[in-house]
Design an enzyme around this catalytic site. Structure first.
Site, PDB file in Angstrom:
ATOM      1  N   ILE A 232       8.325   3.098  -5.776  1.00  0.00           N
ATOM      2  CA  ILE A 232       8.199   2.570  -7.134  1.00  0.00           C
ATOM      3  C   ILE A 232       7.360   1.306  -7.108  1.00  0.00           C
ATOM      4  O   ILE A 232       7.576   0.419  -6.283  1.00  0.00           O
ATOM      5  CB  ILE A 232       9.593   2.261  -7.733  1.00  0.00           C
ATOM      6  CG1 ILE A 232      10.388   3.558  -7.903  1.00  0.00           C
ATOM      7  CG2 ILE A 232       9.467   1.526  -9.067  1.00  0.00           C
ATOM      8  CD1 ILE A 232      11.842   3.345  -8.257  1.00  0.00           C
TER       9      ILE A 232
ATOM     10  N   CYS B  25       4.404   0.964   1.890  1.00  0.00           N
ATOM     11  CA  CYS B  25       5.136  -0.066   1.149  1.00  0.00           C
ATOM     12  C   CYS B  25       5.335  -1.334   1.969  1.00  0.00           C
ATOM     13  O   CYS B  25       6.182  -2.177   1.634  1.00  0.00           O
ATOM     14  CB  CYS B  25       6.486   0.459   0.654  1.00  0.00           C
ATOM     15  SG  CYS B  25       6.347   1.914  -0.406  1.00  0.00           S
TER      16      CYS B  25
ATOM     17  N   VAL C 150       0.819  -1.204   0.000  1.00  0.00           N
ATOM     18  CA  VAL C 150       0.000   0.000   0.000  1.00  0.00           C
ATOM     19  C   VAL C 150       0.860   1.264   0.000  1.00  0.00           C
ATOM     20  O   VAL C 150       1.950   1.291   0.574  1.00  0.00           O
ATOM     21  CB  VAL C 150      -0.940   0.005   1.232  1.00  0.00           C
ATOM     22  CG1 VAL C 150      -0.151   0.060   2.535  1.00  0.00           C
ATOM     23  CG2 VAL C 150      -1.942   1.156   1.157  1.00  0.00           C
ATOM     24  N   THR C 151       0.377   2.289  -0.664  1.00  0.00           N
ATOM     25  CA  THR C 151       1.038   3.591  -0.619  1.00  0.00           C
ATOM     26  C   THR C 151      -0.023   4.691  -0.695  1.00  0.00           C
ATOM     27  O   THR C 151      -1.209   4.427  -0.893  1.00  0.00           O
ATOM     28  CB  THR C 151       2.068   3.759  -1.744  1.00  0.00           C
ATOM     29  OG1 THR C 151       2.895   4.900  -1.458  1.00  0.00           O
ATOM     30  CG2 THR C 151       1.400   3.961  -3.102  1.00  0.00           C
TER      31      THR C 151
ATOM     32  N   LEU D 126       6.716   5.689 -10.741  1.00  0.00           N
ATOM     33  CA  LEU D 126       7.542   6.330  -9.721  1.00  0.00           C
ATOM     34  C   LEU D 126       6.785   7.478  -9.062  1.00  0.00           C
ATOM     35  O   LEU D 126       6.161   8.288  -9.747  1.00  0.00           O
ATOM     36  CB  LEU D 126       8.818   6.877 -10.387  1.00  0.00           C
ATOM     37  CG  LEU D 126       9.644   7.931  -9.659  1.00  0.00           C
ATOM     38  CD1 LEU D 126      10.349   7.316  -8.449  1.00  0.00           C
ATOM     39  CD2 LEU D 126      10.664   8.553 -10.603  1.00  0.00           C
TER      40      LEU D 126
END
Length: 304
Positions: free
Chosen positions: A197, A227, A132-133, A210
Site C-alpha cells: 500500500i 518497500c 520502491v515496488t 493497494l
C-alpha cells in the site's frame, strides 16, 4: 471482457454475507472443477435502512494490462474531478499493469539492484508514500480516488481500511488469514508480503492505493528491496494457497490463475464497498482515448 456489473457488485448497495472459506480446486486440476467464490457466495438481499451507501464511480479494468503512464494520468484526471465535486465521494480504478517499477516521493535509489538509468522495466518516481515496488500482470491494483472529508478525515484510518479490504478478500476467496505487522503498512501471510500500500492525498482526496499479488511473476521483485524492507520475501495468493502443482500443464495453470484473478477482482470490489460503506456504479470508459501528458514522461527513470 469483464463480468457484468450485476455479477461484481450489489446493484442495490446491500450489505453482503460473503461465503467464507477457501475456494477449492479439484485434484484433476481443471478450472471447471473450481468451486467458484463468485458462484458460491451467499448474498443477503435485505438492505438495512440504517446503512446509507454513497455512490462511487467504478473504472473496472481488472482484465486489462494497462501501462502505468495511462493509469497514472487517469488518477490525476479523476482526482481533479473529485476535488471539483464532479464525482461525489470519488471513484475507484481496478486494473493490472504492464511490468513497471515505481518509487515513492521520498524513496531512495539505494533499494534498486540495477542502474536506474538502465532499468529492466520502466521506472517512475511518483508522488505516493513508501519505497520502491514492482507492478505487473497477475497483480491486481486498486486506486481509490476518495474524498476523505466525506468519509473519515484520517490517513491512518484510510491505510488501515485499505489493509482491511485486502484481508477480507483473502479470507473470502481463499480462506487465507492476512495479517498486519506493527509499524508497517501492508498485509502479510506466513511472513511474506502479499499486499503493498502506498498513497497520497491532496486536500484530503486520495490517489494511488493497494496492490495485491494474486498470481504474478515474482521474479522482478528480486531486482529491488521491495518497500525498502530488507530480508523479507514477497509472496502471492497463488503460492500461499498451494494451488500450483508441478504436474499440471501450463494451460491448466494459466486458466486457474485467470479464474483466481477474476474472483479476487470481485472480492476486492465487494470488500471495498463494505469497508468504505459505498456503492460502486459503472464509470465511463476514459482509457480508450487517454494519452499520457508531457509532465508524466519527465518522471521516467525517477527524474521528476
Amino acid at each position: 471482457m469483464a463480468a457484468p456489473m450485476s455479477q461484481r457488485v450489489s446493484s442495490q448497495g446491500c450489505s453482503s454475507e460473503i461465503h467464507r472459506g477457501r475456494s477449492t480446486f479439484a485434484q484433476a486440476g481443471t478450472v471447471n472443477a473450481h468451486r467458484s467464490y463468485i458462484v458460491d457466495r451467499h448474498r443477503n438481499t435485505q438492505c438495512s435502512a440504517k446503512i446509507q451507501r454513497k455512490e462511487v464511480a467504478l473504472y473496472d479494468y481488472w482484465d486489462r494490462i494497462v501501462p502505468y503512464e495511462q493509469a497514472w494520468s487517469l488518477q490525476h484526471r479523476l482526482l481533479e474531478e473529485v476535488q471539483a465535486g464532479m464525482h461525489g465521494v470519488g471513484a475507484v480504478i481496478l486494473l493490472q499493469h504492464s511490468p513497471v517499477y515505481t518509487l515513492g516521493a521520498g524513496s531512495t535509489i539505494d533499494h534498486l539492484r540495477f542502474d536506474p538509468s538502465n532499468p529492466p522495466h520502466p521506472l517512475f518516481r511518483t508522488e505516493r508514500g513508501g519505497e520502491v515496488t514492482y507492478h505487473g500482470p497477475g497483480q491486481l491494483v486498486m486506486y481509490p480516488i476518495l474524498d476523505l472529508k466525506q468519509l473519515t478525515q484520517d490517513l491512518h484510518w484510510y491505510l488501515r481500511s485499505l489493509e482491511e479490504v485486502a484481508i477480507r478478500a483473502l479470507e473470502a476467496v481463499s480462506g487465507i488469514e492476512g495479517k498486519r505487522e506493527p509499524g508497517r503498512t501492508g498485509v502479510w501471510v506466513d511472513g511474506r508480503k502479499l499486499a503493498a500500500i502506498g498513497v497520497r492525498a491532496r486536500r484530503w482526496v486520495t490517489c494511488h492505493g493497494l496492490a495485491l499479488n494474486v498470481a504474478p511473476d515474482l521474479g522482478p521483485f528480486s531486482s529491488i528491496v521491495p518497500c525498502g524492507i530488507a530480508g523479507r520475501e514477497v509472496g502471492s495468493v497463488w503460492e500461499a494457497s498451494r494451488e500450483a502443482e508441478d504436474d499440471r500443464q501450463d494451460s491448466s495453470i494459466q486458466a486457474q490463475q485467470a479464474q483466481l484473478l477474476r474472483e479476487y477482482a470481485v472480492a476486492l470490489l465487494e470488500a471495498a464497498e463494505d469497508v468504505f460503506v459505498m456503492r460502486l456504479v459503472p464509470g465511463e470508459e476514459p482509457l480508450k482515448a487517454l494519452t499520457a501528458p508531457v509532465w508524466l514522461e519527465e518522471c521516467r527513470m525517477g527524474k521528476c
